[in-house]
Structures are given as structure tokens and as C-alpha cells.
Design an enzyme around this catalytic site. Structure first.
Site, PDB file in Angstrom:
ATOM      1  CG  LEU A  65      -1.871  -1.236   1.270  1.00  0.00           C
ATOM      2  CD1 LEU A  65      -2.894  -1.147   2.874  1.00  0.00           C
ATOM      3  CD2 LEU A  65      -2.870  -1.141   0.078  1.00  0.00           C
ATOM      4  N   GLY A  66       1.987   1.184   0.380  1.00  0.00           N
ATOM      5  CA  GLY A  66       2.977   2.340   0.623  1.00  0.00           C
ATOM      6  C   GLY A  66       4.020   2.033   1.300  1.00  0.00           C
ATOM      7  CB  SER A  67       7.255   1.926   0.908  1.00  0.00           C
ATOM      8  OG  SER A  67       7.699   2.536  -0.579  1.00  0.00           O
ATOM      9  N   GLY A  68       7.943   4.218   2.948  1.00  0.00           N
ATOM     10  CA  GLY A  68       8.597   5.372   3.070  1.00  0.00           C
ATOM     11  C   GLY A  68       9.773   5.395   4.225  1.00  0.00           C
ATOM     12  N   GLY A  69      10.196   6.132   4.876  1.00  0.00           N
ATOM     13  CA  GLY A  69      11.375   6.106   5.848  1.00  0.00           C
ATOM     14  C   GLY A  69      10.954   5.150   7.210  1.00  0.00           C
ATOM     15  CG  PHE A  70       6.806   4.327   7.819  1.00  0.00           C
ATOM     16  CD1 PHE A  70       6.109   2.985   7.334  1.00  0.00           C
ATOM     17  CD2 PHE A  70       6.519   5.263   6.665  1.00  0.00           C
ATOM     18  CE1 PHE A  70       5.345   2.976   6.114  1.00  0.00           C
ATOM     19  CE2 PHE A  70       5.632   5.363   5.673  1.00  0.00           C
ATOM     20  CZ  PHE A  70       4.964   4.181   5.409  1.00  0.00           C
ATOM     21  N   GLY A  71       8.932   2.547   6.698  1.00  0.00           N
ATOM     22  CA  GLY A  71       9.088   0.829   6.489  1.00  0.00           C
ATOM     23  C   GLY A  71       8.049   0.770   5.329  1.00  0.00           C
ATOM     24  CB  VAL A  73       1.667   0.135   4.955  1.00  0.00           C
ATOM     25  CG1 VAL A  73       0.198  -0.339   5.301  1.00  0.00           C
ATOM     26  CG2 VAL A  73       2.228   0.947   6.215  1.00  0.00           C
ATOM     27  CG  ASP A 188       3.066  13.288  11.761  1.00  0.00           C
ATOM     28  OD1 ASP A 188       3.199  14.361  11.061  1.00  0.00           O
ATOM     29  OD2 ASP A 188       3.681  12.211  11.072  1.00  0.00           O
TER      30      ASP A 188
END
Length: 333
Positions: A65-71, A73, A188
């Protein structure tokens, strides 16, 4: 892996912080007098299992579904029910920040509210794999839909009408009120972290920057550690100044979010440092476009926003007062 958050912050209500811990997926698996205690998920939707236990045979990953600096999903299933699976990534530059983000997500693990994304299960014990070496842990959450409020604002042909703005605002304020009643500051809040369900209701998610404040007090005693994350465009000026966190920081973020819903514009442009300096030194706020002045309701919404992004936290409404104001505006439609 030990939690960087004091254990008393994530114990179930009624348990003292003197309970000894045993090896487990999270510090919420407790032992006293030969018996094991844990948060047990009170739901009929999945299973009556402790939320810290992940039964890997029942977990299926499908779409990213998505990705970023956090990891990352993923969309998947757990015990046959559709869920979202967040794999928290280790941060090579700041390993403590990655662990703090993981445990911050679990500030809401024991909470259930219709406007909050619910935690189903979580663990730091990930089966051995190449991906596991880069993972702090996994959090399984309810699947609240594949659309965010950010997408609805900026990527849909039709703008939000007044009824939708107020309905979404009511949902967000209700979720904030519930969090604040448990002394949890989100820190946030922004459209990208508000999910829209298929029925058109809002759920607040992504608690990786959240903090549990002292019980019965909306002020963090350790403010210098409370605002390292979050999004600068939505960060309250007192946090930019390095002051202690209060629950009212979320009210400021709500104001920016409501402004985005009505204006369909981005709050700030230009150099990040310049924007933050102007917010603190010159009380810079996003400009009100003509849409806020065309109707009586537009002017009332402008007044709500002005109140919520006041310079001093004490001058902003509480989430409970905000919800009452929004519901009063809804009744005028």
C-alpha cells in the site's frame, strides 16, 4: 528487544510497574505468581488472543500500500479478515528513533474507537528472512480503506463541500478527543494520516510520533524529546520553539488540516527552515482564500481555524470544545 519507553507507560490499567517481565514479543506479556498476564483483544472480529502474539500461519501479505522512511505497509489478511500490516524498518542513522517509532505506534494498542485505526497484533519477533534483518517489528492493524484524506483533497476532481468538511472534521475531533482523554498526543496529524473508510468516515492512523503524557496532565515533563518527528508544516509553534508538548499541539495541526480541506491548497511553500522560522517569529499562517469569505458558513469555519491555530496553546480550544463547535455548525446545514 527492550523498549525505550518506560514499562509503566504500556502496562494494562490496574497492574503496577513492578511486575517482572519474561522473554516475549513485547513488554506487555507479563508474569506474576506463575500466571501470565497480557492485553487481550476484546473483539469478535478476529480471535480472543493477546494482541502481542502474531500467529504467522494466519497472516497473508498481498498488495504493497505504501512505503517510506518508516518501512512498508501491506494489505493482507489475518485469520481471514482484511488487515493492514506495517513492517517498521530499522534506521541505520538513528536506530533508537526506529524503535521509538515502533513502540509509539503501540500507545493506542489497548484503545478502541470508531475514529482511530485499531491495532490487532504486534511483535518484534519476526521469522528469519532477508527482510527480517531490516525490521524492528510488525504491527497488524485494521484495514480502514485504501484512501487517505490527503488523496481526497488533492487528487479528486470534486472539491469537498461544506457538509463533507464538517463531517470529516467532526470525525477527526472525536478521535482526538478520545486520544486526549487518555493523555495521548498524536503529534503528526495531517491529511495523509487520516484514512477514509468505504462508508466515508475518518480514522486517525500512524501513531509513530505519538506520546503518552503524564496521567491527568496534558503537559509532557520531558518536552525536548517530544517533537523530534512529525511534519513541519503542521507542527505547532511551541514545538518548533522547543517547548514541552501539550495536547493542544494536535489542535494546531487540526487547524492546518481543516484549512487544507476547505482551500485545497498546500499550507506553505519555500525553504523549510524559513517557513519554520516565520511561523515562530512572525506567526506565519496559511492565507485565507476568498472561499472562506463567500458565505456565512465559510466565515464561521475561518473563525474556528483562527481559534485553533492561536499562538499560545492555552488560547486554543480543547478537542472536546472543538467537537462541540463543529457539531453546532453541522446543525446549521
Amino acid at each position: 528487544m527492550p523498549s525505550p519507553i518506560p514499562i509503566h507507560r504500556i502496562l494494562p490499567e490496574g497492574f503496577p510497574p513492578t511486575i517482572t517481565l519474561r522473554p516475549c514479543s513485547s513488554p506487555n506479556q507479563l508474569q506474576r505468581g506463575g500466571q501470565h498476564f497480557a492485553f487481550v483483544k476484546q473483539t469478535k472480529e478476529l480471535t480472543q488472543r493477546p494482541w502481542y502474539t502474531v500467529i504467522w500461519d494466519e497472516l497473508k501479505l498481498f498488495d504493497l500500500l505504501g512505503s517510506g522512511g518508516f518501512g512498508w505497509v501491506y494489505k493482507g489478511t489475518y485469520y481471514g479478515k482484511t488487515v493492514a500490516i506495517k513492517k517498521v524498518r530499522k534506521c541505520t542513522k538513528n536506530k533508537l528513533a526506529a524503535r521509538q517509532s515502533f513502540w509509539a505506534e503501540l500507545n493506542v494498542a489497548h484503545l478502541v474507537h470508531e475514529n482511530i485505526v485499531k491495532v490487532v497484533a504486534a511483535t518484534t519477533s519476526v521469522p528469519a528472512s532477508p527482510q527480517a534483518e531490516d525490521s524492528v517489528g510488525i504491527i497488524i492493524m485494521e484495514y480502514a480503506g485504501g484512501t487517505s484524506l490527503d488523496h481526497r483533497i488533492y487528487n479528486c476532481a470534486d472539491s469537498l463541500d461544506v457538509e463533507e468538511c464538517l463531517r470529516f472534521s467532526s470525525d477527526i475531533a472525536s478521535g482526538l478527543g478520545f486520544l486526549h482523554s487518555h493523555s495521548i498526543a498524536h503529534l503528526d496529524l495531517k491529511p495523509a494520516n487520516v484514512l477514509l473508510t468505504e462508508s466515508g468516515r475518518c480514522k486517525i492512523g500512524d501513531f509513530g510520533c505519538s506520546h503518552k503524557l503524564a496521567a491527568g496532565n496534558d503537559l509532557s515533563p520531558n518536552g525536548q524529546l517530544r517533537h523530534l518527528g512529525g511534519t513541519y508544516t503542521h507542527r505547532a509553534p511551541e514545538l518548533l520553539r522547543g517547548c514541552s508538548t501539550t495536547l493542544k499541539a494536535d489542535i494546531y495541526s487540526f487547524a492546518i488540516t481543516l484549512w487544507q480541506m476547505v482551500s485545497r491548497d498546500h499550507p506553505f511553500s519555500g525553504d523549510r527552515q524559513c517557513v519554520m522560522y516565520a511561523v515562530v517569529a512572525y506567526n506565519l499562517r496559511p492565507p485565507f482564500s476568498p472561499v472562506f469569505n463567500k458565505t456565512l458558513m465559510g466565515r464561521k469555519i475561518r473563525s474556528v481555524i483562527d481559534h485553533c491555530w492561536a499562538v499560545e496553546p492555552i488560547d486554543r480550544p480543547s478537542a472536546e470544545q472543538l467537537l462541540e463547535t463543529i457539531n453546532n455548525l453541522k446543525s446549521l446545514l
